[in-house]
Scaffold this motif. Sequence first.
Motif, short mmCIF file in Angstrom:
data_model
loop_
_atom_site.label_atom_id
_atom_site.label_comp_id
_atom_site.label_asym_id
_atom_site.label_seq_id
_atom_site.Cartn_x
_atom_site.Cartn_y
_atom_site.Cartn_z
N ASP A 106 0.91 -1.06 0.04
CA ASP A 106 0.02 0.04 -0.09
C ASP A 106 0.98 1.15 0.16
O ASP A 106 1.58 1.63 1.01
CB ASP A 106 -0.78 -0.10 1.27
CG ASP A 106 -2.02 -1.10 1.21
OD1 ASP A 106 -2.28 -1.81 0.03
OD2 ASP A 106 -2.54 -1.39 2.22
N ALA A 107 1.09 2.13 -1.03
CA ALA A 107 1.80 3.09 -1.31
C ALA A 107 1.31 4.15 -0.25
O ALA A 107 0.17 4.42 0.01
CB ALA A 107 1.88 3.55 -2.64
N THR A 108 2.45 4.99 0.26
CA THR A 108 2.13 6.28 0.94
C THR A 108 2.66 7.36 0.29
O THR A 108 2.17 8.48 0.90
CB THR A 108 3.06 5.97 2.42
OG1 THR A 108 4.34 5.78 1.94
CG2 THR A 108 2.66 4.64 3.07
N GLU A 109 3.26 7.14 -0.53
CA GLU A 109 3.66 8.49 -1.31
C GLU A 109 2.85 9.02 -2.44
O GLU A 109 2.48 8.09 -3.27
CB GLU A 109 5.34 8.42 -1.70
CG GLU A 109 6.21 7.77 -0.70
CD GLU A 109 6.43 9.08 0.20
OE1 GLU A 109 6.98 10.26 -0.14
OE2 GLU A 109 5.94 8.98 1.39
N GLN A 110 2.98 10.22 -2.68
CA GLN A 110 2.24 10.94 -3.89
C GLN A 110 2.99 10.96 -5.16
O GLN A 110 4.22 10.96 -4.82
CB GLN A 110 1.65 12.25 -3.51
CG GLN A 110 0.62 12.18 -2.40
CD GLN A 110 -0.51 11.54 -2.62
OE1 GLN A 110 -1.07 10.95 -3.69
NE2 GLN A 110 -1.15 10.97 -1.56
N PRO A 111 2.53 10.66 -6.26
CA PRO A 111 1.05 10.50 -6.57
C PRO A 111 0.52 9.05 -6.59
O PRO A 111 -0.57 8.69 -6.95
CB PRO A 111 1.14 11.05 -7.95
CG PRO A 111 2.19 10.52 -8.55
CD PRO A 111 3.20 10.73 -7.57
N PHE A 112 1.12 8.25 -5.82
CA PHE A 112 0.88 6.82 -6.03
C PHE A 112 0.00 6.30 -4.86
O PHE A 112 -0.54 5.23 -5.21
CB PHE A 112 2.32 5.82 -6.05
CG PHE A 112 3.34 6.45 -7.01
CD1 PHE A 112 3.27 6.07 -8.03
CD2 PHE A 112 4.42 7.03 -6.68
CE1 PHE A 112 3.95 6.69 -9.29
CE2 PHE A 112 5.44 7.85 -7.47
CZ PHE A 112 5.14 7.45 -8.67
N ALA A 113 -0.17 6.91 -3.83
CA ALA A 113 -1.13 6.44 -2.68
C ALA A 113 -2.44 6.20 -3.08
O ALA A 113 -3.10 5.47 -2.45
CB ALA A 113 -0.90 7.37 -1.50
N ARG A 114 -2.96 7.05 -3.90
CA ARG A 114 -4.45 6.75 -4.14
C ARG A 114 -4.65 5.59 -4.93
O ARG A 114 -5.65 5.05 -4.57
CB ARG A 114 -4.98 8.06 -5.28
CG ARG A 114 -6.15 7.83 -5.83
CD ARG A 114 -7.00 9.00 -6.50
NE ARG A 114 -8.02 8.91 -7.19
CZ ARG A 114 -9.06 8.98 -6.79
NH1 ARG A 114 -9.30 9.25 -5.62
NH2 ARG A 114 -10.34 8.58 -7.60
N ASN A 115 -3.69 5.07 -5.79
CA ASN A 115 -4.27 3.82 -6.72
C ASN A 115 -3.43 2.60 -6.17
O ASN A 115 -3.96 1.62 -6.26
CB ASN A 115 -3.70 4.23 -8.18
CG ASN A 115 -4.50 5.47 -8.64
OD1 ASN A 115 -4.09 6.48 -8.91
ND2 ASN A 115 -5.61 5.26 -8.79
N TYR A 116 -2.01 2.94 -5.67
CA TYR A 116 -1.32 1.41 -5.55
C TYR A 116 -1.58 0.96 -4.02
O TYR A 116 -0.73 1.03 -3.40
CB TYR A 116 0.17 1.86 -6.03
CG TYR A 116 0.56 2.02 -7.39
CD1 TYR A 116 0.92 0.97 -8.14
CD2 TYR A 116 0.22 3.23 -8.14
CE1 TYR A 116 0.95 1.12 -9.38
CE2 TYR A 116 0.53 3.50 -9.39
CZ TYR A 116 0.95 2.37 -10.02
OH TYR A 116 0.95 2.52 -11.61
N ASN A 117 -2.81 0.25 -4.01
CA ASN A 117 -2.75 -0.15 -2.74
C ASN A 117 -3.19 -1.64 -2.88
O ASN A 117 -4.29 -2.34 -2.61
CB ASN A 117 -4.00 0.53 -2.00
CG ASN A 117 -3.86 1.88 -1.87
OD1 ASN A 117 -2.84 2.19 -1.10
ND2 ASN A 117 -4.42 2.74 -2.53
#
Length: 278
Positions: A106-117
């Motif tokens: 589950d990503a915590t960094e932007q811009p990836f946190a919204r989608n990479y879960n």
Amino acid sequence: MKKISAVKAFGGMQYVYSHPSQACHCDMTFAIFLPPQAETRKVPVLWYLSGLTCTHQNVMDKGEYRHIAAELGVALVCPDTSPRGDAIPDEKDNWQFGQGAGFYLDATEQPFARNYNMQRYILSELPEVLKAGGFALDFERQGIFGHSMGGHGAITLALKNPGHFGSVSAFAPIVQPSTADWSRPAFEKYLGADEAFWRAYDATLLIEDGFRVNELLVDQGSADPFLENGLKPWLLEEACQKADIPLTLNMREGYDHSYLFISTFMADHIKWHAERLA
């Protein structure tokens, strides 16, 4: 869910579905094979997590799992490896990051946190989708396995969720992604520069931190070109020895990293899981 395809094989049914995902904020696709036994009773569930650049399709086309799964009465669920779509952040020239390379975290960094879960998707959302779909699956009997990046995902998810999976195995897993050449850059982009946060997605470090599974099965080809820099199975062996975790590590002479290797030993793994999920 939207049914994409349904094909009969070995008395069972191979399906592909898509559905809107709240975890990944896009449409996700998965494959599921239901053995013939699912027509009359609930069957054990075996999750297969694929490797870098793959989708649900690779193992479905090349994994050669349906014959033995039908014989033993085991369902296989094969999720995608990442969110997909034109709106999903990506690096199209980098096969080790972005779409096709979700690393089951589950990503915590932007811009990836919204989608990479993908961790949340596999542990929580997709099981609920399957339950709502009415499939004859026994979620009290779940196992998990995977290849390369997917082997990393299978082992880390099993370690962090004791009791959730009754069995775990892997083909050529990335056992220490915090130091592997092809995963360190991805971890920094998804999780940030503080390597302390990477430990939650590193099998060897999770074991060092006290997480446990009952036992592990790993098959690794001796001719795998990624053996020395990417996979390093001896590090998992060392960690399991220190933690007293039973590990069967089969070094397969002359085999590489491909689905020819995986398909050769696929039946062995499914049999191993079926015995533990009986």
